[in-house]
Design a protein around this motif. Sequence first.
Motif, PDB file in Angstrom:
ATOM      1  N   UNK A 179      -8.638   5.423 -37.613  1.00  0.00           N
ATOM      2  CA  UNK A 179      -8.376   6.826 -37.287  1.00  0.00           C
ATOM      3  C   UNK A 179      -8.019   6.874 -35.819  1.00  0.00           C
ATOM      4  N   UNK A 180      -6.747   6.710 -35.535  1.00  0.00           N
ATOM      5  CA  UNK A 180      -6.282   6.679 -34.149  1.00  0.00           C
ATOM      6  C   UNK A 180      -4.830   7.121 -34.114  1.00  0.00           C
ATOM      7  N   UNK A 181      -4.342   7.334 -32.890  1.00  0.00           N
ATOM      8  CA  UNK A 181      -2.957   7.778 -32.711  1.00  0.00           C
ATOM      9  C   UNK A 181      -1.976   6.613 -32.643  1.00  0.00           C
ATOM     10  N   UNK A 182      -2.432   5.389 -32.841  1.00  0.00           N
ATOM     11  CA  UNK A 182      -1.585   4.215 -32.662  1.00  0.00           C
ATOM     12  C   UNK A 182      -0.397   4.182 -33.621  1.00  0.00           C
ATOM     13  N   UNK A 183      -0.651   4.368 -34.901  1.00  0.00           N
ATOM     14  CA  UNK A 183       0.429   4.288 -35.897  1.00  0.00           C
ATOM     15  C   UNK A 183       1.423   5.424 -35.725  1.00  0.00           C
ATOM     16  N   UNK A 184       0.928   6.634 -35.507  1.00  0.00           N
ATOM     17  CA  UNK A 184       1.824   7.780 -35.353  1.00  0.00           C
ATOM     18  C   UNK A 184       2.692   7.632 -34.111  1.00  0.00           C
ATOM     19  N   UNK A 185       2.119   7.209 -32.991  1.00  0.00           N
ATOM     20  CA  UNK A 185       2.909   7.042 -31.771  1.00  0.00           C
ATOM     21  C   UNK A 185       3.956   5.947 -31.955  1.00  0.00           C
ATOM     22  N   UNK A 186       3.601   4.874 -32.663  1.00  0.00           N
ATOM     23  CA  UNK A 186       4.554   3.800 -32.934  1.00  0.00           C
ATOM     24  C   UNK A 186       5.703   4.313 -33.794  1.00  0.00           C
ATOM     25  N   UNK A 187       5.390   5.097 -34.817  1.00  0.00           N
ATOM     26  CA  UNK A 187       6.428   5.665 -35.682  1.00  0.00           C
ATOM     27  C   UNK A 187       7.388   6.534 -34.875  1.00  0.00           C
ATOM     28  N   UNK A 188       6.854   7.394 -34.034  1.00  0.00           N
ATOM     29  CA  UNK A 188       7.699   8.285 -33.236  1.00  0.00           C
ATOM     30  C   UNK A 188       8.549   7.499 -32.241  1.00  0.00           C
ATOM     31  N   UNK A 189       7.968   6.432 -31.668  1.00  0.00           N
ATOM     32  CA  UNK A 189       8.723   5.585 -30.750  1.00  0.00           C
ATOM     33  C   UNK A 189       9.902   4.930 -31.463  1.00  0.00           C
ATOM     34  N   UNK A 190       9.651   4.338 -32.623  1.00  0.00           N
ATOM     35  CA  UNK A 190      10.717   3.672 -33.372  1.00  0.00           C
ATOM     36  C   UNK A 190      11.758   4.674 -33.877  1.00  0.00           C
ATOM     37  N   UNK A 191      11.303   5.849 -34.270  1.00  0.00           N
ATOM     38  CA  UNK A 191      12.245   6.883 -34.728  1.00  0.00           C
ATOM     39  C   UNK A 191      13.167   7.327 -33.597  1.00  0.00           C
ATOM     40  N   UNK A 193      14.114   5.538 -31.035  1.00  0.00           N
ATOM     41  CA  UNK A 193      15.077   4.459 -30.825  1.00  0.00           C
ATOM     42  C   UNK A 193      16.128   4.436 -31.930  1.00  0.00           C
ATOM     43  N   UNK A 194      15.670   4.564 -33.161  1.00  0.00           N
ATOM     44  CA  UNK A 194      16.598   4.547 -34.302  1.00  0.00           C
ATOM     45  C   UNK A 194      17.598   5.687 -34.189  1.00  0.00           C
ATOM     46  N   UNK A 195      17.121   6.859 -33.813  1.00  0.00           N
ATOM     47  CA  UNK A 195      17.990   8.028 -33.689  1.00  0.00           C
ATOM     48  C   UNK A 195      19.046   7.821 -32.608  1.00  0.00           C
ATOM     49  N   UNK A 196      18.656   7.171 -31.521  1.00  0.00           N
ATOM     50  CA  UNK A 196      19.611   6.943 -30.433  1.00  0.00           C
ATOM     51  C   UNK A 196      20.582   5.809 -30.750  1.00  0.00           C
ATOM     52  N   UNK A 197      20.068   4.695 -31.262  1.00  0.00           N
ATOM     53  CA  UNK A 197      20.916   3.523 -31.496  1.00  0.00           C
ATOM     54  C   UNK A 197      21.809   3.691 -32.717  1.00  0.00           C
ATOM     55  N   UNK A 198      21.247   4.177 -33.794  1.00  0.00           N
ATOM     56  CA  UNK A 198      22.005   4.291 -35.053  1.00  0.00           C
ATOM     57  C   UNK A 198      22.741   5.615 -35.143  1.00  0.00           C
ATOM     58  N   UNK A 199      22.040   6.707 -34.852  1.00  0.00           N
ATOM     59  CA  UNK A 199      22.633   8.037 -35.033  1.00  0.00           C
ATOM     60  C   UNK A 199      23.336   8.560 -33.788  1.00  0.00           C
ATOM     61  N   UNK A 200      23.100   7.899 -32.648  1.00  0.00           N
ATOM     62  CA  UNK A 200      23.727   8.290 -31.388  1.00  0.00           C
ATOM     63  C   UNK A 200      23.422   9.733 -31.011  1.00  0.00           C
ATOM     64  N   UNK A 201      22.188  10.163 -31.280  1.00  0.00           N
ATOM     65  CA  UNK A 201      21.787  11.536 -31.019  1.00  0.00           C
ATOM     66  C   UNK A 201      20.705  11.545 -29.946  1.00  0.00           C
ATOM     67  N   UNK A 386      28.954  -0.458 -32.506  1.00  0.00           N
ATOM     68  CA  UNK A 386      29.175  -0.975 -33.848  1.00  0.00           C
ATOM     69  C   UNK A 386      28.229  -0.341 -34.865  1.00  0.00           C
ATOM     70  N   UNK A 387      27.287   0.453 -34.374  1.00  0.00           N
ATOM     71  CA  UNK A 387      26.274   1.013 -35.281  1.00  0.00           C
ATOM     72  C   UNK A 387      26.365   2.522 -35.375  1.00  0.00           C
ATOM     73  N   UNK A 388      27.513   3.084 -35.073  1.00  0.00           N
ATOM     74  CA  UNK A 388      27.658   4.516 -35.146  1.00  0.00           C
ATOM     75  C   UNK A 388      27.526   4.979 -36.585  1.00  0.00           C
ATOM     76  N   UNK A 389      26.999   6.205 -36.743  1.00  0.00           N
ATOM     77  CA  UNK A 389      26.824   6.762 -38.070  1.00  0.00           C
ATOM     78  C   UNK A 389      28.157   6.829 -38.800  1.00  0.00           C
ATOM     79  N   UNK A 390      28.108   6.479 -40.056  1.00  0.00           N
ATOM     80  CA  UNK A 390      29.305   6.576 -40.873  1.00  0.00           C
ATOM     81  C   UNK A 390      30.009   5.247 -41.030  1.00  0.00           C
TER      82      UNK A 390
END
Length: 391
Positions: A179-191, A193-201, A386-390
């Motif tokens: 019961x800690x914030x570790x998993x949630x903070x990790x998820x938000x961190x990866x999201x 990055x994913x949003x910036x690298x893959x979705x360019x947003x 090379x990883x732009x959406x679409x």
Amino acid sequence: MKKRENILVFIFSIYVCLMSYYLYTHQYYNTDMEAYMGLIYKTEYPEMKIEEIHQKVYDELKQKNPDFAGLGPIDPMVEEVAEGESTYYKILSENPKAYEEELQLFVVKPFYNFINWSFFKLGFSASASTFLISIISYALIIILIFSFLIRILKKYSLAFIITVLISLFKPLLESSRHASADSLSCLLLLLSFYTFIIRRNLFISGILGMLCILTRPEYFILYSFLFAYIYLYRNKLHVKTTPLFLSYGYLFLSFFLIQAFNQVAWSTLFMNQFTKVQIYPVSNPDPFHFSDYLQFVKSNIMLEFNSSYFPILLLFLVILLANNFSIRSKKNQAQVLFFAIIYGTVFLRFLVFPSLVNRMMLGFYLLIILAMVYIQNSKADIFKNTLEAGK
């Protein structure tokens, strides 16, 4: 999508469900749980007296786990990080006023506490509400990793194998059982990055970064360095200056909003956490001595780093980057700087909070691992779109 790929996705879905069920039935009742439960009751019932909150929390914990810290006998063989730690939680279970002071140490994670309260509003018990988000975050993390690897590797079978191996990574499993914030903070961190690298947003990435900081404030250090990194390479990344500064503004405001409501000074937190555990750390803290701080950092820095995964990951990084490495190569410079930011952040974080508990380092570990996979399998410049959406 080919039939074989459909089958792999189906198998992966079953695997995620089975792992989530396993984690739900094998939760670890860690010592922060009683504080998060108390904050749930304080939010839902603001007029409730601390004595009643204390009673409700520990009655539930006794029912769920009679051996929870503070409720069972004290094990004299358990090594203490700070003097008095082994008896601290026993006193909290008996003293509502001391318990009330402990709650003030956990209000600095408002988004995590809000999620816990939301689960409680949905009808879950207070104890279940504190760890459900860890299990859900675990499932979403490995789904996100699977999606990312498919985009990078272009091979479902290889992405599946690597994702399963990462899903069994000890720090990831540990964080998902706490019961800690570790998993949630990790998820938000990866999201983010994913949003910036893959979705360019950049806008959505900044919002997710803000929520990450509201879950674990220390990630502000990493995001500050990374936004400076993006600014340095803004032309290659096709990022405009104004949106970049606006996005960083969300992060800056979220961090300092937490500090504005934080009632516990860093010096008080350090002395209580690493030197001598106090029953009333907020209202009557021990004086801070820089010599005590320096001595603790000097005596633990090598031990903490060597007991983490950072040295072995650094070894793999050196081996990976040594292939065709050139100090004059701008691509190599960008790659080295990225990893230097991660390791520099970890070091600065250690100076502020001299502990490298592996489940707390999960976000850094996964960033390093996924970045290595990307570099190893990217034939183009790391900044090429090379990883732009679409695509």
